[in-house]
Design a protein around this motif. Structure first.
Motif, PDB file in Angstrom:
ATOM      1  N   ALA A  41     -43.466  19.521  20.836  1.00  0.00           N
ATOM      2  CA  ALA A  41     -42.091  19.371  20.340  1.00  0.00           C
ATOM      3  C   ALA A  41     -41.896  18.024  19.662  1.00  0.00           C
ATOM      4  CB  ALA A  41     -41.109  19.519  21.499  1.00  0.00           C
ATOM      5  N   THR A  42     -40.834  17.946  18.846  1.00  0.00           N
ATOM      6  CA  THR A  42     -40.458  16.695  18.202  1.00  0.00           C
ATOM      7  C   THR A  42     -38.990  16.383  18.493  1.00  0.00           C
ATOM      8  OG1 THR A  42     -39.862  17.811  16.145  1.00  0.00           O
ATOM      9  CG2 THR A  42     -42.109  16.959  16.311  1.00  0.00           C
ATOM     10  N   VAL A  43     -38.690  15.093  18.561  1.00  0.00           N
ATOM     11  CA  VAL A  43     -37.323  14.611  18.734  1.00  0.00           C
ATOM     12  C   VAL A  43     -37.063  13.565  17.666  1.00  0.00           C
ATOM     13  CG1 VAL A  43     -35.761  13.280  20.220  1.00  0.00           C
ATOM     14  CG2 VAL A  43     -37.220  15.044  21.227  1.00  0.00           C
ATOM     15  N   SER A  44     -35.887  13.639  17.027  1.00  0.00           N
ATOM     16  CA  SER A  44     -35.441  12.623  16.067  1.00  0.00           C
ATOM     17  C   SER A  44     -34.143  12.038  16.595  1.00  0.00           C
ATOM     18  CB  SER A  44     -35.190  13.239  14.694  1.00  0.00           C
ATOM     19  OG  SER A  44     -36.379  13.753  14.165  1.00  0.00           O
ATOM     20  N   ASP A  45     -34.129  10.709  16.771  1.00  0.00           N
ATOM     21  CA  ASP A  45     -32.956  10.024  17.298  1.00  0.00           C
ATOM     22  C   ASP A  45     -32.933   8.589  16.790  1.00  0.00           C
ATOM     23  OD1 ASP A  45     -30.686   9.532  18.934  1.00  0.00           O
ATOM     24  OD2 ASP A  45     -31.953   8.754  20.535  1.00  0.00           O
ATOM     25  N   GLU A  46     -31.805   8.156  16.301  1.00  0.00           N
ATOM     26  CA  GLU A  46     -31.597   6.775  15.834  1.00  0.00           C
ATOM     27  C   GLU A  46     -32.687   6.322  14.868  1.00  0.00           C
ATOM     28  OE1 GLU A  46     -31.252   4.678  19.646  1.00  0.00           O
ATOM     29  OE2 GLU A  46     -29.075   4.679  19.342  1.00  0.00           O
ATOM     30  N   GLY A  47     -33.088   7.200  13.948  1.00  0.00           N
ATOM     31  CA  GLY A  47     -34.060   6.841  12.921  1.00  0.00           C
ATOM     32  C   GLY A  47     -35.508   6.851  13.368  1.00  0.00           C
ATOM     33  N   GLN A  71     -25.542  29.404  19.097  1.00  0.00           N
ATOM     34  CA  GLN A  71     -26.935  29.721  18.808  1.00  0.00           C
ATOM     35  C   GLN A  71     -27.005  30.904  17.863  1.00  0.00           C
ATOM     36  OE1 GLN A  71     -29.424  30.224  22.261  1.00  0.00           O
ATOM     37  NE2 GLN A  71     -31.153  30.965  21.058  1.00  0.00           N
ATOM     38  N   THR A  72     -27.845  30.763  16.851  1.00  0.00           N
ATOM     39  CA  THR A  72     -28.146  31.848  15.936  1.00  0.00           C
ATOM     40  C   THR A  72     -29.664  31.930  15.851  1.00  0.00           C
ATOM     41  OG1 THR A  72     -26.142  31.393  14.667  1.00  0.00           O
ATOM     42  CG2 THR A  72     -27.820  32.757  13.603  1.00  0.00           C
ATOM     43  N   GLY A  73     -30.222  33.007  16.387  1.00  0.00           N
ATOM     44  CA  GLY A  73     -31.674  33.127  16.405  1.00  0.00           C
ATOM     45  C   GLY A  73     -32.285  32.005  17.221  1.00  0.00           C
ATOM     46  N   SER A  74     -33.222  31.292  16.621  1.00  0.00           N
ATOM     47  CA  SER A  74     -33.906  30.201  17.330  1.00  0.00           C
ATOM     48  C   SER A  74     -33.224  28.847  17.136  1.00  0.00           C
ATOM     49  CB  SER A  74     -35.356  30.106  16.858  1.00  0.00           C
ATOM     50  OG  SER A  74     -35.397  29.757  15.482  1.00  0.00           O
ATOM     51  N   LYS A  75     -32.131  28.813  16.404  1.00  0.00           N
ATOM     52  CA  LYS A  75     -31.424  27.547  16.150  1.00  0.00           C
ATOM     53  C   LYS A  75     -30.185  27.452  17.030  1.00  0.00           C
ATOM     54  CE  LYS A  75     -32.833  27.268  11.322  1.00  0.00           C
ATOM     55  NZ  LYS A  75     -33.686  26.104  11.296  1.00  0.00           N
ATOM     56  N   GLY A  76     -30.031  26.291  17.659  1.00  0.00           N
ATOM     57  CA  GLY A  76     -28.868  26.062  18.490  1.00  0.00           C
ATOM     58  C   GLY A  76     -28.223  24.729  18.152  1.00  0.00           C
ATOM     59  N   LYS A  77     -26.936  24.641  18.384  1.00  0.00           N
ATOM     60  CA  LYS A  77     -26.211  23.378  18.201  1.00  0.00           C
ATOM     61  C   LYS A  77     -25.409  23.136  19.474  1.00  0.00           C
ATOM     62  CE  LYS A  77     -22.731  20.993  15.464  1.00  0.00           C
ATOM     63  NZ  LYS A  77     -21.705  21.183  14.432  1.00  0.00           N
ATOM     64  N   LEU A  78     -25.722  22.025  20.133  1.00  0.00           N
ATOM     65  CA  LEU A  78     -25.057  21.628  21.356  1.00  0.00           C
ATOM     66  C   LEU A  78     -24.231  20.380  21.066  1.00  0.00           C
ATOM     67  CD1 LEU A  78     -24.757  21.886  24.475  1.00  0.00           C
ATOM     68  CD2 LEU A  78     -26.833  20.479  24.665  1.00  0.00           C
ATOM     69  N   MET A  84     -21.645  13.690  20.272  1.00  0.00           N
ATOM     70  CA  MET A  84     -22.890  13.803  19.519  1.00  0.00           C
ATOM     71  C   MET A  84     -23.283  15.267  19.413  1.00  0.00           C
ATOM     72  SD  MET A  84     -24.928  10.504  20.867  1.00  0.00           S
ATOM     73  CE  MET A  84     -25.476  10.068  19.256  1.00  0.00           C
ATOM     74  N   ASN A  85     -24.041  15.568  18.368  1.00  0.00           N
ATOM     75  CA  ASN A  85     -24.546  16.920  18.142  1.00  0.00           C
ATOM     76  C   ASN A  85     -26.054  16.934  18.335  1.00  0.00           C
ATOM     77  OD1 ASN A  85     -22.110  18.391  17.291  1.00  0.00           O
ATOM     78  ND2 ASN A  85     -22.095  16.848  15.675  1.00  0.00           N
ATOM     79  N   TYR A  86     -26.508  17.862  19.145  1.00  0.00           N
ATOM     80  CA  TYR A  86     -27.931  18.071  19.380  1.00  0.00           C
ATOM     81  C   TYR A  86     -28.312  19.357  18.639  1.00  0.00           C
ATOM     82  CZ  TYR A  86     -28.275  14.609  23.201  1.00  0.00           C
ATOM     83  OH  TYR A  86     -28.283  13.467  23.944  1.00  0.00           O
ATOM     84  N   HIS A  87     -29.071  19.211  17.569  1.00  0.00           N
ATOM     85  CA  HIS A  87     -29.536  20.346  16.769  1.00  0.00           C
ATOM     86  C   HIS A  87     -30.897  20.755  17.323  1.00  0.00           C
ATOM     87  CE1 HIS A  87     -26.319  19.576  13.858  1.00  0.00           C
ATOM     88  NE2 HIS A  87     -26.565  18.302  14.115  1.00  0.00           N
ATOM     89  N   LEU A  88     -30.948  21.950  17.868  1.00  0.00           N
ATOM     90  CA  LEU A  88     -32.123  22.419  18.593  1.00  0.00           C
ATOM     91  C   LEU A  88     -32.835  23.537  17.852  1.00  0.00           C
ATOM     92  CD1 LEU A  88     -30.068  22.779  21.838  1.00  0.00           C
ATOM     93  CD2 LEU A  88     -31.858  21.071  21.554  1.00  0.00           C
ATOM     94  N   SER A 133     -37.724  29.915  25.929  1.00  0.00           N
ATOM     95  CA  SER A 133     -36.839  29.107  26.772  1.00  0.00           C
ATOM     96  C   SER A 133     -37.114  27.610  26.626  1.00  0.00           C
ATOM     97  CB  SER A 133     -36.971  29.532  28.237  1.00  0.00           C
ATOM     98  OG  SER A 133     -38.293  29.297  28.686  1.00  0.00           O
ATOM     99  N   SER A 134     -38.025  27.230  25.739  1.00  0.00           N
ATOM    100  CA  SER A 134     -38.358  25.821  25.532  1.00  0.00           C
ATOM    101  C   SER A 134     -37.782  25.313  24.218  1.00  0.00           C
ATOM    102  CB  SER A 134     -39.874  25.623  25.519  1.00  0.00           C
ATOM    103  OG  SER A 134     -40.425  25.973  26.762  1.00  0.00           O
ATOM    104  N   ILE A 135     -37.652  24.011  24.129  1.00  0.00           N
ATOM    105  CA  ILE A 135     -37.145  23.353  22.921  1.00  0.00           C
ATOM    106  C   ILE A 135     -38.343  22.884  22.104  1.00  0.00           C
ATOM    107  CG2 ILE A 135     -35.760  21.427  22.040  1.00  0.00           C
ATOM    108  CD1 ILE A 135     -34.298  21.542  24.853  1.00  0.00           C
ATOM    109  N   SER A 136     -38.406  23.283  20.833  1.00  0.00           N
ATOM    110  CA  SER A 136     -39.508  22.841  19.982  1.00  0.00           C
ATOM    111  C   SER A 136     -39.102  21.686  19.077  1.00  0.00           C
ATOM    112  CB  SER A 136     -40.059  24.001  19.159  1.00  0.00           C
ATOM    113  OG  SER A 136     -39.065  24.541  18.327  1.00  0.00           O
ATOM    114  N   SER A 137     -37.793  21.493  18.897  1.00  0.00           N
ATOM    115  CA  SER A 137     -37.317  20.411  18.043  1.00  0.00           C
ATOM    116  C   SER A 137     -35.893  20.030  18.446  1.00  0.00           C
ATOM    117  CB  SER A 137     -37.342  20.851  16.585  1.00  0.00           C
ATOM    118  OG  SER A 137     -36.747  19.884  15.750  1.00  0.00           O
ATOM    119  N   LEU A 138     -35.625  18.743  18.462  1.00  0.00           N
ATOM    120  CA  LEU A 138     -34.290  18.219  18.747  1.00  0.00           C
ATOM    121  C   LEU A 138     -33.996  17.112  17.756  1.00  0.00           C
ATOM    122  CD1 LEU A 138     -31.702  17.643  20.431  1.00  0.00           C
ATOM    123  CD2 LEU A 138     -33.132  16.224  21.927  1.00  0.00           C
TER     124      LEU A 138
END
Length: 107
Positions: free
Chosen positions: A30-36, A67-74, A89-93, A98-103
């Motif tokens: 998985a990958t996470v992008s936060d604060e640049g 959630q739409t398909g594999s994309k979620g917005k929390l 804050m918005n977490y784009h997933l 059941s796992s997160i592949s990108s945040l």
């Protein structure tokens, strides 16, 4: 608001300041992008959230989830020891089962 079990667990792990449990909600690559910055793989994600939690003592309160398909917005209220707390804050997933592949975290 009804949240999927994996999203509830992800929030609970953060609020319990359990960086290992938090990272285990992510896929192995998985990958996470936060604060640049970007983090790849569970080990880097665990290090990132552990450091951020120690620095900011963050707590998450869910506001909305879609959630739409594999994309979620929390959408969350994030409180802690940082300027402007609490912030919304918005977490784009990207979800892989059941796992997160990108945040990607945005305000």
């Amino acid at each position: 608001m009804k949240l999927p079990e994996n999203i509830q667990g992800f929030i609970k792990a953060q609020n319990n300041q359990d960086s290992t449990a938090f990272a285990n909600y992510f896929t192995e690559h998985a990958t996470v992008s936060d604060e640049g910055s970007s983090y790849s793989g569970r080990e880097e994600i665990e290090g990132w959230i552990e450091e951020a939690t120690e620095k900011y003592n963050m707590q998450l309160t869910p506001i909305d989830f879609s959630q739409t398909g594999s994309k979620g917005k929390l959408t969350l209220e994030v409180s802690g020891t940082f300027p402007g707390s609490p912030l919304v804050m918005n977490y784009h997933l990207e979800l892989d089962g059941s796992s997160i592949s990108s945040l990607k975290i945005t305000d």
